[in-house]
Design a protein around this motif. Structure first.
Motif, mmCIF file in Angstrom:
data_model
loop_
_atom_site.group_PDB
_atom_site.id
_atom_site.type_symbol
_atom_site.label_atom_id
_atom_site.label_comp_id
_atom_site.label_asym_id
_atom_site.label_seq_id
_atom_site.Cartn_x
_atom_site.Cartn_y
_atom_site.Cartn_z
ATOM 1 N N ALA A 1 0.841 -1.203 0.000
ATOM 2 C CA ALA A 1 0.000 0.000 0.000
ATOM 3 C C ALA A 1 0.873 1.249 0.000
ATOM 4 O O ALA A 1 1.991 1.214 0.514
ATOM 5 N N PRO A 2 0.395 2.345 -0.571
ATOM 6 C CA PRO A 2 1.169 3.579 -0.521
ATOM 7 C C PRO A 2 1.335 4.035 0.928
ATOM 8 O O PRO A 2 0.374 3.981 1.701
ATOM 9 N N LYS A 3 2.535 4.447 1.289
ATOM 10 C CA LYS A 3 2.801 4.945 2.640
ATOM 11 C C LYS A 3 2.084 6.283 2.818
ATOM 12 O O LYS A 3 2.008 7.063 1.872
ATOM 13 N N ILE A 4 1.560 6.528 4.014
ATOM 14 C CA ILE A 4 0.982 7.856 4.259
ATOM 15 C C ILE A 4 2.062 8.884 3.955
ATOM 16 O O ILE A 4 3.236 8.654 4.156
ATOM 17 N N SER A 5 1.604 10.031 3.487
ATOM 18 C CA SER A 5 2.516 11.086 3.063
ATOM 19 C C SER A 5 3.413 11.540 4.217
ATOM 20 O O SER A 5 3.020 11.474 5.378
ATOM 21 N N GLU A 6 4.632 12.017 3.916
ATOM 22 C CA GLU A 6 5.532 12.541 4.948
ATOM 23 C C GLU A 6 4.880 13.682 5.731
ATOM 24 O O GLU A 6 5.199 13.894 6.893
ATOM 25 N N THR A 7 3.975 14.406 5.080
ATOM 26 C CA THR A 7 3.293 15.512 5.778
ATOM 27 C C THR A 7 2.476 14.979 6.957
ATOM 28 O O THR A 7 2.164 15.723 7.871
ATOM 29 N N HIS A 8 2.135 13.668 6.916
ATOM 30 C CA HIS A 8 1.322 13.087 7.982
ATOM 31 C C HIS A 8 2.157 12.763 9.219
ATOM 32 O O HIS A 8 1.620 12.370 10.245
ATOM 33 N N TYR A 9 3.495 12.876 9.092
ATOM 34 C CA TYR A 9 4.384 12.658 10.238
ATOM 35 C C TYR A 9 4.945 14.001 10.703
ATOM 36 O O TYR A 9 6.117 14.101 11.064
ATOM 37 N N MET A 10 4.157 15.035 10.637
ATOM 38 C CA MET A 10 4.646 16.342 11.013
ATOM 39 C C MET A 10 3.676 16.973 12.014
ATOM 40 O O MET A 10 2.467 16.940 11.792
ATOM 41 N N SER A 11 4.223 17.522 13.098
ATOM 42 C CA SER A 11 3.343 18.114 14.120
ATOM 43 C C SER A 11 2.764 19.420 13.597
ATOM 44 O O SER A 11 3.209 19.954 12.580
ATOM 45 N N ARG A 12 1.818 19.937 14.329
ATOM 46 C CA ARG A 12 1.185 21.199 13.970
ATOM 47 C C ARG A 12 2.222 22.303 13.819
ATOM 48 O O ARG A 12 2.085 23.213 13.026
ATOM 49 N N GLU A 13 3.319 22.204 14.646
ATOM 50 C CA GLU A 13 4.351 23.247 14.604
ATOM 51 C C GLU A 13 5.396 22.963 13.525
ATOM 52 O O GLU A 13 6.361 23.697 13.395
ATOM 53 N N GLY A 14 5.249 21.856 12.801
ATOM 54 C CA GLY A 14 6.184 21.559 11.719
ATOM 55 C C GLY A 14 7.349 20.663 12.127
ATOM 56 O O GLY A 14 8.275 20.449 11.342
ATOM 57 N N ALA B 1 9.267 17.185 12.786
ATOM 58 C CA ALA B 1 9.146 15.830 12.252
ATOM 59 C C ALA B 1 8.874 14.850 13.389
ATOM 60 O O ALA B 1 9.503 14.921 14.441
ATOM 61 N N LEU B 2 7.913 13.939 13.218
ATOM 62 C CA LEU B 2 7.549 12.971 14.248
ATOM 63 C C LEU B 2 7.867 11.562 13.755
ATOM 64 O O LEU B 2 8.037 11.346 12.551
ATOM 65 N N ASP B 3 7.918 10.622 14.716
ATOM 66 C CA ASP B 3 8.169 9.247 14.323
ATOM 67 C C ASP B 3 6.869 8.484 14.089
ATOM 68 O O ASP B 3 6.859 7.418 13.481
ATOM 69 N N VAL B 4 5.788 9.033 14.608
ATOM 70 C CA VAL B 4 4.483 8.384 14.464
ATOM 71 C C VAL B 4 3.540 9.349 13.758
ATOM 72 O O VAL B 4 3.820 10.538 13.682
ATOM 73 N N VAL B 5 2.423 8.822 13.277
ATOM 74 C CA VAL B 5 1.477 9.675 12.557
ATOM 75 C C VAL B 5 0.988 10.796 13.480
ATOM 76 O O VAL B 5 0.735 10.574 14.664
ATOM 77 N N ALA B 6 0.903 11.995 12.950
ATOM 78 C CA ALA B 6 0.496 13.156 13.741
ATOM 79 C C ALA B 6 -0.964 13.018 14.157
ATOM 80 O O ALA B 6 -1.775 12.469 13.413
ATOM 81 N N ARG B 7 -1.273 13.513 15.340
ATOM 82 C CA ARG B 7 -2.662 13.471 15.826
ATOM 83 C C ARG B 7 -3.586 14.257 14.897
ATOM 84 O O ARG B 7 -4.766 13.971 14.808
ATOM 85 N N THR B 8 -3.048 15.254 14.242
ATOM 86 C CA THR B 8 -3.869 16.063 13.321
ATOM 87 C C THR B 8 -4.252 15.258 12.074
ATOM 88 O O THR B 8 -5.052 15.705 11.264
ATOM 89 N N ARG B 9 -3.618 14.100 11.876
ATOM 90 C CA ARG B 9 -3.907 13.261 10.698
ATOM 91 C C ARG B 9 -4.521 11.938 11.103
ATOM 92 O O ARG B 9 -4.561 11.004 10.312
ATOM 93 N N TRP B 10 -4.951 11.822 12.357
ATOM 94 C CA TRP B 10 -5.393 10.522 12.866
ATOM 95 C C TRP B 10 -6.686 10.058 12.198
ATOM 96 O O TRP B 10 -6.851 8.900 11.853
ATOM 97 N N PHE B 11 -7.637 10.975 12.036
ATOM 98 C CA PHE B 11 -8.947 10.577 11.492
ATOM 99 C C PHE B 11 -8.928 10.711 9.975
ATOM 100 O O PHE B 11 -9.376 11.706 9.403
#
Ligand code: HEC
Ligand code: HEC
Length: 150
Positions: free
Chosen positions: A99-112, A114-124
């Protein structure tokens, strides 16, 4: 107390000025989901369309568009604790799932950051990614995709 009653007054003015004329503009009586069928009659079966599941993926209609969901998804639960989409779309699980990996933008916090897990802003996921059905548009519009203009 003053502030509150002013708020109520302003809300009342807003409704009478902005909302009421729109309500009046609607034609006919308000209908329930059952439509105008009388209680002792059987309502017609609603027009249920099947989800459109293309062989591969949908084309994007504009560059920033969240890609549309091309597969069935009614069995994949998303709640505060569980997100079954990630079982196939989160790295590294996406590799085996093909499957296509979620976009790198989905591993970025609200403040920009970089995170190791999917951002809460992209959870739903389905806030932005939606399935499709072949049917008349619910709201008419004149948008033409630059990808389809020749
Ligand atoms: C069992 C694995 C699996 C699960 C679970 C899953 N997907 Fe997928 N998804 C895929 C695969 C495989 C593709 C690629 C289909 C293709 O390209 O033919 C895909 C494609 C997509 C695409 C299209 C990407 C693009 O670039 O066009 C989106 C969007 C998507 N999935 C969202 C979701 C969402 C949202 C969920 C949860 C509700 C979900 N998926 C659950 C396997 C899965
Ligand atoms: C706030 C809106 C939003 C949410 C929530 C969201 N996405 Fe996305 N997604 C996008 C947008 C916009 C794009 C395309 C632009 C980009 O790559 O950032 C995208 C791209 C993707 C892609 C394509 C990546 C690629 O490289 O082609 C996949 C797959 C995907 N998202 C899956 C998911 C899954 C699974 C979730 C839930 C865990 C999710 N998204 C949550 C907006 C969102």
């Amino acid at each position: 107390m003053m502030k509150r009653s002013l708020g109520i007054l302003l809300t009342a003015i807003f409704f009478s000025v902005a909302v009421a004329p729109n309500l009046n503009a609607q034609e006919g009586p308000v209908q329930s989901l059952r439509g105008a069928t009388a209680i002792d009659e059987t309502a017609a079966v609603p027009d249920v369309r099947r989800q459109d599941t293309p062989d591969h993926r949908f084309r994007r209609s504009y560059r920033q568009q969240p890609p549309l969901i091309p597969h069935k998804m009614n069995k994949y639960q998303i709640n505060l604790k569980v997100n079954q989409c990630l079982g196939c779309h989160n790295w590294p699980y996406n590799v085996d799932a093909g499957a296509p990996k979620i976009s790198e933008t989905h591993y970025m916090s609200r403040e920009g950051a970089a995170l190791d897990v999917v951002a809460r802003t992209r959870w739903f996921c389905t806030q932005c990614h939606v399935p499709q059905v072949r049917t008349r548009a619910l709201v008419p519009n004149t948008f033409k995709s630059p990808a389809e203009i020749d």
